[in-house]
Design an enzyme around this catalytic site. Structure first.
Site, PDB file in Angstrom:
ATOM      1  N   SER A  77       0.806  -1.182  -0.172  1.00  0.00           N
ATOM      2  CA  SER A  77       0.004  -0.192   0.124  1.00  0.00           C
ATOM      3  C   SER A  77       0.961   1.135   0.214  1.00  0.00           C
ATOM      4  CB  SER A  77      -1.077   0.010   1.212  1.00  0.00           C
ATOM      5  OG  SER A  77      -1.982   0.823   0.932  1.00  0.00           O
ATOM      6  N   ASP A 135      -9.481  -4.496  -5.540  1.00  0.00           N
ATOM      7  CA  ASP A 135      -8.859  -3.370  -4.064  1.00  0.00           C
ATOM      8  C   ASP A 135      -9.901  -2.407  -4.151  1.00  0.00           C
ATOM      9  OD1 ASP A 135      -7.282  -2.138  -2.468  1.00  0.00           O
ATOM     10  OD2 ASP A 135      -5.567  -2.985  -3.244  1.00  0.00           O
ATOM     11  N   HIS A 162      -7.262  -5.666  -0.945  1.00  0.00           N
ATOM     12  CA  HIS A 162      -6.398  -4.968  -0.462  1.00  0.00           C
ATOM     13  C   HIS A 162      -5.643  -5.915   0.584  1.00  0.00           C
ATOM     14  CE1 HIS A 162      -4.224  -1.326   0.017  1.00  0.00           C
ATOM     15  NE2 HIS A 162      -4.181  -1.246   1.392  1.00  0.00           N
TER      16      HIS A 162
END
Length: 187
Positions: A77, A135, A162
């Site tokens: 991320s 995601d 995610h």
């Protein structure tokens, strides 16, 4: 990656303000690598005055020097976005970041104009980009856009969201990518 790689976690240096993000584990407070606004972060925001990146780059450089040597980076991320910036610096010869490759999961290119210099030239460092088709935090197009900033990126998509996928197909892809850097070795 058990038996193939040792992973050392580096915490982001900036604590997020209370309530900024859910901490379901209740252990350590959530942290960030940089902010797009006062105590906040949004991946898609073209922050006029992003804050905290230099401290984060210094923290990564210090961790690499103290705990290394390391072969590569794994980022998730915002950590993947930071790792991509480290790759750009490494590709330009920055001696603080002696890594040979990166695995970037749910990464994105920072939209902040102050960070644009990281992406002006193709980044010549081998990378594996993991993209979740569903995601909802870092949309797949953002991760694909980051991959296009690299010379010959390897892109692995998965149907999930995610997270770092760990099904057999993904494990095989991780090991094949790592084999390029440590052929025939157990570490």
């Amino acid at each position: 990656l058990r038996g193939r790689a040792e992973v050392v976690a580096i915490d982001a240096p900036h604590p997020l303000p209370a309530g900024a993000e859910d901490d379901s584990e209740g252990d350590d407070p959530p942290r960030g690598w940089w902010f797009s606004g006062p105590g906040t972060f949004e991946a898609g925001e073209a922050a006029a005055a992003p804050a905290g990146l230099e401290e984060s780059l210094s923290a990564v450089a210090a961790a690499l020097a103290e705990h290394g040597p390391f072969d590569g980076l794994l980022g998730f991320s915002q950590g993947a976005a930071l790792a991509a910036m480290v790759c750009a610096l490494r590709a330009r010869g920055d001696p603080r970041f002696p890594v040979a490759f990166a695995v970037l999961v749910a990464g994105f290119a920072s939209r902040a104009p102050a960070h644009g210099h990281f992406y002006r030239e193709p980044i010549a460092l081998p990378t594996l980009h993991i993209v979740g088709d569903t995601d909802a935090v870092i949309a797949a197009p953002l991760s694909r856009e980051l991959a296009q900033c690299f010379v010959e990126p390897v892109v692995l998509t998965h149907p999930g969201g995610h997270f770092i996928p760990a099904a057999a197909a993904q494990k095989k892809a991780y090991l094949e990518f790592l084999e390029r850097f440590c052929p025939g070795q157990g570490q």
